[in-house]
Design a protein around this motif. Sequence first.
Motif, PDB file in Angstrom:
ATOM      1  N   VAL A   1       0.842  -1.208   0.000  1.00 43.51           N
ATOM      2  CA  VAL A   1       0.000   0.000   0.000  1.00 43.51           C
ATOM      3  C   VAL A   1       0.868   1.245   0.000  1.00 43.51           C
ATOM      4  O   VAL A   1       0.637   2.201  -0.755  1.00 43.51           O
ATOM      5  CB  VAL A   1      -0.971   0.005   1.207  1.00 43.51           C
ATOM      6  N   SER A   2       1.898   1.243   0.835  1.00 44.23           N
ATOM      7  CA  SER A   2       2.825   2.376   0.903  1.00 44.23           C
ATOM      8  C   SER A   2       3.507   2.602  -0.445  1.00 44.23           C
ATOM      9  O   SER A   2       3.619   3.730  -0.924  1.00 44.23           O
ATOM     10  CB  SER A   2       3.866   2.099   2.000  1.00 44.23           C
ATOM     11  N   ALA A   3       3.928   1.510  -1.098  1.00 43.40           N
ATOM     12  CA  ALA A   3       4.615   1.625  -2.399  1.00 43.40           C
ATOM     13  C   ALA A   3       3.671   2.090  -3.499  1.00 43.40           C
ATOM     14  O   ALA A   3       4.101   2.655  -4.504  1.00 43.40           O
ATOM     15  CB  ALA A   3       5.229   0.277  -2.771  1.00 43.40           C
ATOM     16  N   MET A   4       2.360   1.878  -3.320  1.00 47.61           N
ATOM     17  CA  MET A   4       1.374   2.216  -4.356  1.00 47.61           C
ATOM     18  C   MET A   4       0.925   3.678  -4.324  1.00 47.61           C
ATOM     19  O   MET A   4       0.070   4.074  -5.123  1.00 47.61           O
ATOM     20  CB  MET A   4       0.157   1.291  -4.240  1.00 47.61           C
ATOM     21  N   ASP A   5       1.497   4.460  -3.460  1.00 47.09           N
ATOM     22  CA  ASP A   5       1.135   5.877  -3.386  1.00 47.09           C
ATOM     23  C   ASP A   5       1.382   6.554  -4.737  1.00 47.09           C
ATOM     24  O   ASP A   5       2.496   6.503  -5.269  1.00 47.09           O
ATOM     25  CB  ASP A   5       1.971   6.553  -2.281  1.00 47.09           C
ATOM     26  N   ARG A   6       0.324   7.169  -5.307  1.00 45.96           N
ATOM     27  CA  ARG A   6       0.385   7.889  -6.583  1.00 45.96           C
ATOM     28  C   ARG A   6       0.821   6.997  -7.749  1.00 45.96           C
ATOM     29  O   ARG A   6       1.454   7.455  -8.709  1.00 45.96           O
ATOM     30  CB  ARG A   6       1.294   9.120  -6.484  1.00 45.96           C
ATOM     31  N   VAL A   7       0.474   5.724  -7.702  1.00 45.89           N
ATOM     32  CA  VAL A   7       0.812   4.777  -8.767  1.00 45.89           C
ATOM     33  C   VAL A   7      -0.387   4.591  -9.699  1.00 45.89           C
ATOM     34  O   VAL A   7      -1.529   4.565  -9.255  1.00 45.89           O
ATOM     35  CB  VAL A   7       1.255   3.417  -8.148  1.00 45.89           C
ATOM     36  N   ASP A   8      -0.119   4.484 -11.007  1.00 45.14           N
ATOM     37  CA  ASP A   8      -1.178   4.269 -12.004  1.00 45.14           C
ATOM     38  C   ASP A   8      -1.329   2.798 -12.395  1.00 45.14           C
ATOM     39  O   ASP A   8      -2.424   2.331 -12.687  1.00 45.14           O
ATOM     40  CB  ASP A   8      -0.875   5.076 -13.277  1.00 45.14           C
ATOM     41  N   VAL A   9      -0.199   2.098 -12.465  1.00 49.66           N
ATOM     42  CA  VAL A   9      -0.180   0.710 -12.938  1.00 49.66           C
ATOM     43  C   VAL A   9       0.713  -0.121 -12.023  1.00 49.66           C
ATOM     44  O   VAL A   9       1.805   0.325 -11.659  1.00 49.66           O
ATOM     45  CB  VAL A   9       0.393   0.615 -14.380  1.00 49.66           C
ATOM     46  N   VAL A  10       0.255  -1.318 -11.682  1.00 46.03           N
ATOM     47  CA  VAL A  10       1.100  -2.279 -10.977  1.00 46.03           C
ATOM     48  C   VAL A  10       1.443  -3.402 -11.949  1.00 46.03           C
ATOM     49  O   VAL A  10       0.542  -4.026 -12.532  1.00 46.03           O
ATOM     50  CB  VAL A  10       0.397  -2.860  -9.730  1.00 46.03           C
ATOM     51  N   TYR A  11       2.724  -3.646 -12.144  1.00 45.18           N
ATOM     52  CA  TYR A  11       3.194  -4.760 -12.975  1.00 45.18           C
ATOM     53  C   TYR A  11       3.893  -5.741 -12.042  1.00 45.18           C
ATOM     54  O   TYR A  11       4.918  -5.428 -11.453  1.00 45.18           O
ATOM     55  CB  TYR A  11       4.108  -4.232 -14.086  1.00 45.18           C
TER      56      TYR A  11
END
Length: 215
Positions: A63-73
């Motif tokens: 969750v912390s790493a996903m801050d302001r992220v558009d795409v997860v690969y």
Amino acid sequence: MTMTTVLILGANGKIAKLAEAELLAQTADQLKLFLRNADRLTVTDASRQQVIEGDATDPAALVSAMDRVDVVYANLAGKNIEQQAKSVVTAMNQAGVQRLIWISTLGIYDEVPGNFGKWNHKMLDGGYLETYAAAAKVIEQSNLNYTIVRPAWLSNRDIVSYETTRKGEPFKGTEVSRKSIADFIVQLIADPDRASRQSIGVNQPGTDGDKQSFY
């Protein structure tokens, strides 16, 4: 050129590193590189690459790493791949991120025909196909905008040549280059509507047979 922020899980994987190089060369995307051991990665462009050390089974770290992220690969692997899938889905829901590109493997739906399909079972049954199939089911049962990518057996050939099949269709071919998979991933990142909520088999055309050429 629009800029996308991409979180790459398992960023030290061979396909992931090829995709990272292509994204840096061809796009303006920002890359968050998530892996268990940060020392293993070398950053080539500090203005666009951020290395994050963490475990993909830890939803809070994700969750912390996903801050302001558009795409997860997600270029993840291991016996605990199903647990990683659950953590990724949970974290994406919490973080409000919709787009997921998930690397799986051929054979998770028993979709590989003929002698090659039998051989593939012989090589991958007993803890690999089963766990990857279970992980894919977690992704497919989510509400995410996912694309599951099922590569044929991977080669390091310096070639970009591939065709695709959908879930429910017989898998084609026996092999594909990692470079081809990286190219497909970069295209999926660029177009969030492409292969949305689909599971896509990827192979090199003309490689049908009982086994891939390099085994």
